[in-house]
Design an enzyme around this catalytic site. Structure first.
Site, PDB file in Angstrom:
ATOM      1  N   THR A  23      91.606  31.903  76.754  1.00 14.83           N
ATOM      2  CA  THR A  23      91.787  30.760  77.652  1.00 14.83           C
ATOM      3  C   THR A  23      93.259  30.701  78.050  1.00 14.83           C
ATOM      4  O   THR A  23      94.127  30.593  77.182  1.00 14.83           O
ATOM      5  CB  THR A  23      91.401  29.455  76.932  1.00 14.83           C
ATOM      6  OG1 THR A  23      90.063  29.602  76.448  1.00 14.83           O
ATOM      7  CG2 THR A  23      91.498  28.258  77.844  1.00 14.83           C
ATOM      8  N   LEU A  34      81.814  30.067  74.169  1.00 11.74           N
ATOM      9  CA  LEU A  34      81.109  29.921  72.887  1.00 11.74           C
ATOM     10  C   LEU A  34      81.641  28.736  72.093  1.00 11.74           C
ATOM     11  O   LEU A  34      82.808  28.348  72.233  1.00 11.74           O
ATOM     12  CB  LEU A  34      81.208  31.207  72.051  1.00 11.74           C
ATOM     13  CG  LEU A  34      82.557  31.657  71.488  1.00 11.74           C
ATOM     14  CD1 LEU A  34      82.942  30.914  70.227  1.00 11.74           C
ATOM     15  CD2 LEU A  34      82.511  33.151  71.203  1.00 11.74           C
ATOM     16  N   ARG A  35      80.755  28.184  71.266  1.00 12.85           N
ATOM     17  CA  ARG A  35      81.150  27.083  70.384  1.00 12.85           C
ATOM     18  C   ARG A  35      81.074  27.572  68.948  1.00 12.85           C
ATOM     19  O   ARG A  35      80.091  28.216  68.567  1.00 12.85           O
ATOM     20  CB  ARG A  35      80.191  25.884  70.549  1.00 12.85           C
ATOM     21  CG  ARG A  35      80.227  25.256  71.909  1.00 12.85           C
ATOM     22  CD  ARG A  35      78.949  24.502  72.218  1.00 12.85           C
ATOM     23  NE  ARG A  35      77.790  25.391  72.235  1.00 12.85           N
ATOM     24  CZ  ARG A  35      76.531  24.989  72.406  1.00 12.85           C
ATOM     25  NH1 ARG A  35      76.262  23.725  72.579  1.00 12.85           N
ATOM     26  NH2 ARG A  35      75.523  25.858  72.405  1.00 12.85           N
ATOM     27  N   LEU A  79      78.870  12.099  73.558  1.00 11.63           N
ATOM     28  CA  LEU A  79      79.061  10.674  73.791  1.00 11.63           C
ATOM     29  C   LEU A  79      78.939   9.896  72.485  1.00 11.63           C
ATOM     30  O   LEU A  79      78.600   8.725  72.481  1.00 11.63           O
ATOM     31  CB  LEU A  79      78.015  10.194  74.831  1.00 11.63           C
ATOM     32  CG  LEU A  79      78.397   8.999  75.675  1.00 11.63           C
ATOM     33  CD1 LEU A  79      79.643   9.265  76.500  1.00 11.63           C
ATOM     34  CD2 LEU A  79      77.254   8.617  76.625  1.00 11.63           C
ATOM     35  N   CYS A 139      90.841  24.666  70.305  1.00  8.46           N
ATOM     36  CA  CYS A 139      90.680  24.750  71.769  1.00  8.46           C
ATOM     37  C   CYS A 139      91.015  23.456  72.506  1.00  8.46           C
ATOM     38  O   CYS A 139      92.035  23.374  73.182  1.00  8.46           O
ATOM     39  CB  CYS A 139      89.274  25.211  72.114  1.00  8.46           C
ATOM     40  SG  CYS A 139      88.986  26.930  71.647  1.00  8.46           S
ATOM     41  N   LYS A 189      94.765  21.835  72.450  1.00  7.90           N
ATOM     42  CA  LYS A 189      95.825  22.648  73.081  1.00  7.90           C
ATOM     43  C   LYS A 189      95.492  22.972  74.527  1.00  7.90           C
ATOM     44  O   LYS A 189      96.384  23.142  75.350  1.00  7.90           O
ATOM     45  CB  LYS A 189      96.128  23.895  72.258  1.00  7.90           C
ATOM     46  CG  LYS A 189      94.975  24.876  72.051  1.00  7.90           C
ATOM     47  CD  LYS A 189      95.085  26.131  72.885  1.00  7.90           C
ATOM     48  CE  LYS A 189      93.959  27.097  72.588  1.00  7.90           C
ATOM     49  NZ  LYS A 189      93.620  28.008  73.637  1.00  7.90           N
ATOM     50  N   LYS A 238      84.950  20.613  62.747  1.00  9.58           N
ATOM     51  CA  LYS A 238      83.583  20.211  63.099  1.00  9.58           C
ATOM     52  C   LYS A 238      82.623  20.871  62.119  1.00  9.58           C
ATOM     53  O   LYS A 238      83.007  21.816  61.427  1.00  9.58           O
ATOM     54  CB  LYS A 238      83.248  20.574  64.537  1.00  9.58           C
ATOM     55  CG  LYS A 238      83.136  22.058  64.821  1.00  9.58           C
ATOM     56  CD  LYS A 238      82.563  22.191  66.199  1.00  9.58           C
ATOM     57  CE  LYS A 238      82.163  23.555  66.586  1.00  9.58           C
ATOM     58  NZ  LYS A 238      81.521  23.663  67.851  1.00  9.58           N
ATOM     59  N   ARG A 296      92.043  24.252  62.283  1.00 11.28           N
ATOM     60  CA  ARG A 296      93.073  24.014  63.296  1.00 11.28           C
ATOM     61  C   ARG A 296      92.913  22.622  63.907  1.00 11.28           C
ATOM     62  O   ARG A 296      91.849  22.269  64.375  1.00 11.28           O
ATOM     63  CB  ARG A 296      92.988  25.089  64.399  1.00 11.28           C
ATOM     64  CG  ARG A 296      93.444  26.447  63.918  1.00 11.28           C
ATOM     65  CD  ARG A 296      93.308  27.505  65.000  1.00 11.28           C
ATOM     66  NE  ARG A 296      91.930  27.853  65.248  1.00 11.28           N
ATOM     67  CZ  ARG A 296      91.543  28.813  66.100  1.00 11.28           C
ATOM     68  NH1 ARG A 296      92.445  29.482  66.783  1.00 11.28           N
ATOM     69  NH2 ARG A 296      90.263  29.081  66.271  1.00 11.28           N
TER      70      ARG A 296
HETATM   71  P1  NAD Z   1      92.206  33.421  66.630  1.00 12.35           P
HETATM   72  O1  NAD Z   1      93.595  33.027  66.307  1.00 12.35           O
HETATM   73  O2  NAD Z   1      91.102  33.166  65.665  1.00 12.35           O
HETATM   74  O3  NAD Z   1      92.157  34.983  66.970  1.00 12.35           O
HETATM   75  C1  NAD Z   1      93.123  35.694  67.673  1.00 12.35           C
HETATM   76  C2  NAD Z   1      93.227  37.097  67.052  1.00 12.35           C
HETATM   77  O4  NAD Z   1      94.036  37.944  67.859  1.00 12.35           O
HETATM   78  C3  NAD Z   1      93.867  37.087  65.664  1.00 12.35           C
HETATM   79  O5  NAD Z   1      93.007  37.700  64.729  1.00 12.35           O
HETATM   80  C4  NAD Z   1      95.162  37.870  65.850  1.00 12.35           C
HETATM   81  O6  NAD Z   1      95.565  38.595  64.701  1.00 12.35           O
HETATM   82  C5  NAD Z   1      94.795  38.783  67.000  1.00 12.35           C
HETATM   83  N1  NAD Z   1      95.949  39.318  67.740  1.00 12.35           N
HETATM   84  C6  NAD Z   1      97.140  38.711  67.992  1.00 12.35           C
HETATM   85  N2  NAD Z   1      97.927  39.547  68.691  1.00 12.35           N
HETATM   86  C7  NAD Z   1      97.228  40.689  68.887  1.00 12.35           C
HETATM   87  C8  NAD Z   1      97.506  41.917  69.570  1.00 12.35           C
HETATM   88  N3  NAD Z   1      98.666  42.126  70.181  1.00 12.35           N
HETATM   89  N4  NAD Z   1      96.556  42.874  69.565  1.00 12.35           N
HETATM   90  C9  NAD Z   1      95.370  42.682  68.968  1.00 12.35           C
HETATM   91  N5  NAD Z   1      95.047  41.519  68.313  1.00 12.35           N
HETATM   92  C10 NAD Z   1      95.975  40.550  68.291  1.00 12.35           C
HETATM   93  O7  NAD Z   1      91.875  32.713  68.014  1.00 12.35           O
HETATM   94  P2  NAD Z   1      90.423  32.419  68.652  1.00 12.35           P
HETATM   95  O8  NAD Z   1      89.933  31.114  68.204  1.00 12.35           O
HETATM   96  O9  NAD Z   1      89.574  33.625  68.511  1.00 12.35           O
HETATM   97  O10 NAD Z   1      90.831  32.251  70.182  1.00 12.35           O
HETATM   98  C11 NAD Z   1      91.185  33.337  71.006  1.00 12.35           C
HETATM   99  C12 NAD Z   1      91.185  32.881  72.444  1.00 12.35           C
HETATM  100  O11 NAD Z   1      89.867  32.507  72.818  1.00 12.35           O
HETATM  101  C13 NAD Z   1      92.030  31.635  72.724  1.00 12.35           C
HETATM  102  O12 NAD Z   1      92.598  31.747  73.998  1.00 12.35           O
HETATM  103  C14 NAD Z   1      91.026  30.507  72.676  1.00 12.35           C
HETATM  104  O13 NAD Z   1      91.451  29.390  73.411  1.00 12.35           O
HETATM  105  C15 NAD Z   1      89.827  31.193  73.313  1.00 12.35           C
HETATM  106  N6  NAD Z   1      88.533  30.628  72.941  1.00 12.35           N
HETATM  107  C16 NAD Z   1      88.252  30.347  71.640  1.00 12.35           C
HETATM  108  C17 NAD Z   1      87.028  29.814  71.300  1.00 12.35           C
HETATM  109  C18 NAD Z   1      86.714  29.409  69.876  1.00 12.35           C
HETATM  110  O14 NAD Z   1      85.698  28.730  69.664  1.00 12.35           O
HETATM  111  N7  NAD Z   1      87.516  29.768  68.881  1.00 12.35           N
HETATM  112  C19 NAD Z   1      86.059  29.585  72.291  1.00 12.35           C
HETATM  113  C20 NAD Z   1      86.352  29.944  73.610  1.00 12.35           C
HETATM  114  C21 NAD Z   1      87.592  30.453  73.918  1.00 12.35           C
END
Ligand code: NAD
Length: 437
Positions: free
Chosen positions: A122, A152-153, A252, A262, A265, A324, A331
C-alpha cells in the site's frame, strides 16, 4: 508462470502461498533470516488460520521455494510481486517508502526486460511512477511496472487471496495488464471481477478503501461518545441505521476502535500525501477519524480509573491483545495500548490472548502473561475485554466469578451478553451503552 514474491510478511507470505496454490512456480524472497528459516521449516512466523498447512503443502509440492535475496532464481521469473512493508515514518504522518524503493532497486539488477514488476504494497499515490523511474535507471531499460493493491484481511488472508471481492490492476500498458490477468486467470474463471485502470487510481483505491472503513468505524464510535453523554445505546442505534442497505451493518460496531498495521498508518499517510499534493483540506476529516479512534482508548483507561478509584496496585486482566481476533498482529493494537497505559499508571496488568502471547515475547515486560483464563481472572479487580476472540464471547459468566472479589468487567468490543453477565453478579460496562448496573 514463474513468479517471485519479494518480502514475506503477512501480505507476502500469504500471496506466495496463494500463487503456488494457483499452480504457479513461486520463489519467495525474505531477508530476515529468522523469518526465512521459520518459513522454510513450514512454520509461519505469525498466526493466520489455515495458512500454515497451505505453506507446508506448497513447500512439499516443490511449487514454492524460498531465498534470502534476489539471485538467478529471480532472473528466471516472469512476474515479480513487491510485498514489502510501508510503515508510518517515525515522527511523521508519512509512509516510509525506504523498503519499497530498496526492494525495487535490488530487484532491478536481476530483471529481464520482458518481465513485469507488480507492486502490491500500500503506497501513497505517485509512488509507482517514482519507483518505475528508479528501477529503469538501475536496470538500464524501461522496466514494466504495474500496481495491484491487496485487500486481504488478517484472519481470513488465504481465503481473501483466493476469492477476493475484486482484483484491481493499475497499468501503464495493456500488455502489462494482460500478463497480470494471466496470473489470476483461475480466479477470473471463477467469476472474480477484475478492474483495469491507470496506475495512480489503483494506488488511490487501496488508501481510499481503508479511509472509508476507518471513517465508518469512527463514525459509530463518535455516536458512542454522544450516546455516553446522553444515555442512549449505540448498539441499538447501529442495528437500526445498519438496516438501511445504503449504510449497511458491517464495520458499524462501536468499541475500542481500529488498529493494526494498515488502517491507522494508511489514513495518516494519505493525509500527508494529500497535503503534498495541495489538497490536504479535502481529507482533513481523516484527522478527526484518527482522533475519535484514539479517544476510545482514553475512554477505557478513564473508565478503569473511575471504577477503581485509582488503578495503582490494582490487578487488571486484559482479554485479548492482538489488534483483532484471529490474528497475532500487535501493531498499533488498541487493547495492547490500553494494557500498557494502565500498567504505566501503576496497575498490575495481566494479559491473555489465544495466539498473540508469543508475539509479545521479549517486549513489554511490565505486562504479566496469563497462560490460561483461570490464572488471569484470579483476584482480578477489573477485567477488560480488549479483542473479541470467540473464546471470550463464549465465556460462561458464572465460570470465573468465584475467583474475584470485585466482579467488574468492561466490554471494549460490545460482544458480551449483558443480561447474562449481570445475572451472574457482574457489573458490566459496555462502551457506548447505558447498560451498567
Ligand atoms: P510485514 O512487515 O509483515 O512484511 C514486510 C516484509 O518485507 C518483512 O518480512 C520484511 O523483512 C520484508 N522486507 C523488507 N525489506 C525487504 C527487501 N528489500 N526485500 C525483501 N523483503 C523485504 O508487512 P505486511 O503486513 O505484510 O504489509 C506489507 C504491505 O502490504 C504494506 O504496504 C501493507 O500496508 C500492505 N497490506 C498489508 C495487509 C495486511 O493485512 N497485513 C493487507 C493489505 C495490504
Amino acid at each position: 508462470m514463474r513468479i517471485s514474491v519479494i518480502g514475506l510478511g503477512y501480505l507476502g507470505a500469504t500471496h506466495a502461498v496463494a500463487m503456488a496454490k494457483l499452480g504457479h512456480q513461486v520463489v519467495g524472497v525474505e531477508p530476515d533470516s529468522k523469518k526465512l528459516a521459520s518459513l522454510k521449516a513450514g512454520n509461519l512466523p505469525f498466526y493466520e488460520p489455515g495458512l500454515d498447512e497451505a505453506l507446508q503443502q506448497e513447500l512439499s509440492s516443490g511449487r514454492l521455494t524460498l531465498v534470502s535475496s534476489p539471485g538467478p532464481e529471480i532472473a528466471a521469473c516472469d512476474i515479480h510481486f513487491i510485498c514489502v512493508g510501508t510503515p508510518q515514518l517515525a515522527g511523521s504522518d508519512e509512509a516510509d517508502l525506504t523498503y519499497v524503493m530498496a526492494a525495487g532497486t535490488e530487484l532491478a539488477s536481476h530483471l529481464r526486460p520482458d518481465s513485469v514488476v507488480v507492486g502490491k504494497s500500500t503506497v501513497p499515490v505517485g509512488t509507482a511512477a517514482k519507483l518505475r523511474t528508479t528501477m529503469s535507471e538501475v536496470a538500464g531499460f524501461d522496466v514494466r511496472l504495474a500496481w495491484n493493491p491487496e485487500f486481504l484481511r488478517e484472519g481470513t488472508a488465504l481465503e481473501d487471496s483466493l476469492a477476493p471481492d475484486r482484483i484491481v490492476i493499475g497499468a501503464w500498458s495493456q500488455d502489462d495488464a494482460k500478463e497480470l490477468r494471466r496470473v489470476y486467470q483461475p480466479l477470473l474463471d471463477n467469476g472474480v471481477p477484475c478492474l483495469v485502470m491507470d496506475v495512480a487510481t489503483s494506488e488511490l483505491v487501496k488508501v481510499a478503501a481503508n479511509s472509508f472503513l476507518a471513517t465508518k468505524i469512527s463514525f459509530i464510535n463518535a455516536m458512542a461518545e454522544v450516546a455516553e453523554a446522553s444515555g442512549a445505546d449505540t448498539v441499538r442505534l447501529a442495528e437500526a441505521i445498519g438496516m438501511d442497505d445504503r449504510i449497511g451493518s458491517k464495520f458499524l460496531r462501536n468499541g475500542l476502535g481500529f488498529g493494526g498495521g494498515c488502517l491507522p498508518k494508511d489514513i495518516r499517510g494519505f493525509m500527508a500525501r494529500a497535503r503534498e499534493l495541495g489538497v490536504g483540506e479535502s481529507i482533513e476529516f481523516l484527522r478527526q477519524v484518527d482522533q475519535v479512534n484514539l479517544r476510545r482508548r482514553d475512554r477505557v483507561v478513564e473508565l478503569a480509573q473511575t471504577e477503581l478509584g485509582s488503578v495503582e496496585h490494582k490487578i487488571v486482566l486484559v482479554l485479548g491483545i492482538s489488534f483483532k481476533p484471529d490474528s497475532d498482529d500487535l501493531r498499533d493494537s488498541p487493547a495492547l495500548d490500553v494494557a500498557k497505559r494502565l500498567a504505566g499508571l501503576g496497575a498490575q496488568v495481566r494479559v491473555h490472548d489465544p495466539e498473540a502471547l508469543e508475539a509479545l515475547e521479549g517486549r513489554h515486560p511490565q505486562l504479566e502473561r496469563a497462560d490460561d483464563l483461570e490464572a488471569g481472572f484470579r483476584n482480578a479487580d477489573l477485567v477488560i475485554l480488549g479483542t473479541e476472540w470467540s473464546e471470550y464471547k463464549a465465556i460462561e459468566p458464572k465460570a470465573f466469578g468465584d475467583l474475584v472479589a470485585n466482579k467488574l468487567i468492561i466490554d471494549g468490543r460490545n460482544v458480551l451478553d449483558v443480561a447474562a453477565w449481570q445475572a451472574a453478579g457482574w457489573r458490566l460496562i459496555a462502551l457506548g451503552r447505558n447498560v451498567h448496573n
